[in-house]
Write an enzyme that holds these catalytic residues in place. Structure first.
Site, PDB file in Angstrom:
ATOM      1  N   GLY A   3      13.944  10.668  -6.263  1.00 56.92           N
ATOM      2  CA  GLY A   3      12.864  10.161  -6.661  1.00 56.92           C
ATOM      3  C   GLY A   3      11.725  10.246  -5.520  1.00 56.92           C
ATOM      4  O   GLY A   3      10.699   9.603  -5.474  1.00 56.92           O
ATOM      5  N   LYS A  31      17.617   5.089 -15.642  1.00 58.98           N
ATOM      6  CA  LYS A  31      17.575   4.062 -14.428  1.00 58.98           C
ATOM      7  C   LYS A  31      17.069   2.633 -15.285  1.00 58.98           C
ATOM      8  O   LYS A  31      17.437   2.506 -16.379  1.00 58.98           O
ATOM      9  CB  LYS A  31      16.496   4.519 -13.262  1.00 58.98           C
ATOM     10  N   SER A  52      15.111  15.027  -7.840  1.00 56.46           N
ATOM     11  CA  SER A  52      14.014  15.524  -7.991  1.00 56.46           C
ATOM     12  C   SER A  52      13.734  16.940  -8.799  1.00 56.46           C
ATOM     13  O   SER A  52      13.128  17.876  -8.656  1.00 56.46           O
ATOM     14  CB  SER A  52      13.082  15.714  -6.805  1.00 56.46           C
ATOM     15  N   GLU A  64      21.631   4.463  -5.853  1.00 50.50           N
ATOM     16  CA  GLU A  64      21.030   3.017  -5.890  1.00 50.50           C
ATOM     17  C   GLU A  64      22.045   2.205  -6.178  1.00 50.50           C
ATOM     18  O   GLU A  64      21.802   0.885  -5.723  1.00 50.50           O
ATOM     19  CB  GLU A  64      20.194   3.232  -7.021  1.00 50.50           C
ATOM     20  N   HIS A 108      25.987   5.883  -8.410  1.00 49.61           N
ATOM     21  CA  HIS A 108      24.789   6.296  -8.480  1.00 49.61           C
ATOM     22  C   HIS A 108      24.498   5.851  -6.900  1.00 49.61           C
ATOM     23  O   HIS A 108      24.696   4.381  -6.584  1.00 49.61           O
ATOM     24  CB  HIS A 108      23.694   5.932  -9.157  1.00 49.61           C
TER      25      HIS A 108
END
Ligand code: PEP
Length: 250
Positions: free
Chosen positions: A173, A12, A213, A97, A95
């Site tokens: 996350g 990231k 995770s 994000e 992704h």
């Protein structure tokens, strides 16, 4: 034919080039599993440093994004040829994000995937549902749509080499991992979708990762599932723990 596992880190927006060099050096003696394809997905500014730092190992480097035009007036964007010339082999695309914060659509992702193949880059296409979508019972409908749009115009031979990362947004996350059964159910569903779009050979060849995770403590159970061919790892890819995931079968 058994699919090779692929474990990819997604750094990231972390690690300056100097920090990247240090992290690769820390991981070097630890990340060493001939059974697994290992990829470091790194910020664009770190690519040159990391490509240099992994020389002589079996680690490949991924970009975290790429633009779908060849070159020109697209300030701030990065062209496929630039990545190839810099030594990149994979590109993480779509992704959550990027979709969520930067408005990337599945149509954008599709254009980028097609460009990857034109340039010999392997796309790692992310897909995944929000918690709301899971609660509404539309997880598989949503993911099938992301996969179908993302792979428009991709040939079976190209799809066979691609990677899809199933990443439930609610697990990224957050420390909340999908259970191995939940992850397997969706990864299997993605493979069925690929079989419908192409054929069983293509579905058997494409690699499908789980992300969200994943860590040393849960990777064994997830990676033991028949349709989970690897992991896309965020937080844990910035620590020596990443090596424990790579060495999950040791
Ligand atoms: C990711 O960003 O792709 C990811 C899976 O992050 P994390 O492992 O931190 O949940």
């Amino acid at each position: 034919m058994a699919r090779r596992k692929i474990i990819a880190g997604n750094w990231k927006m972390n690690m300056t080039p100097s920090e990247a060099k240090e992290l690769v050096a820390t991981l070097k003696p630890l990340v060493n599993n001939p059974d697994v394809d290992v990829v470091y997905g790194v910020p664009a500014v770190d690519i040159t440093t990391v490509v240099e730092a992994v020389k002589g190992t079996n680690v490949q480097v991924a970009a975290e994004n790429m633009y779908f035009e060849e070159k020109g007036a697209y300030t701030g964007e990065i062209a496929p040829a630039m990545l190839v010339d810099a030594g990149v082999k994979y590109v993480i695309l779509g992704h959550s994000e990027r979709r969520g914060y930067f408005g990337e659509t599945s149509e954008d992702v599709n254009k980028k995937i097609l460009k990857c193949f034109e340039h010999g880059l392997t796309p790692i296409m992310c897909c995944g549902e929000s918690l709301e979508q899971r609660e509404q019972g539309i997880t598989m409908d949503w993911i099938r749509m992301q996969v179908k749009i993302g792979f428009q115009g991709v040939t079976a031979d190209q799809a066979k080499t691609a990677v899809i990362a199933y990443e439930p947004i609610w697990a990224i996350g957050t420390g909340k991992t999908a259970t191995a059964d939940q992850a397997e159910e969706v990864c299997k569903g993605i493979r069925e979708c690929i079989a419908e779009m192409y054929d069983t050979d293509t579905a058997e060849a494409i690699r499908i990762q789980y992300g969200g995770s994943m860590k040393a403590a849960n990777c064994k159970e997830l990676l033991a599932k028949p349709d989970i061919d690897g992991g896309l790892i965020g937080g844990a890819s910035l620590k020596p723990e990443f090596a424990e995931i790579v060495n999950y079968n040791k």
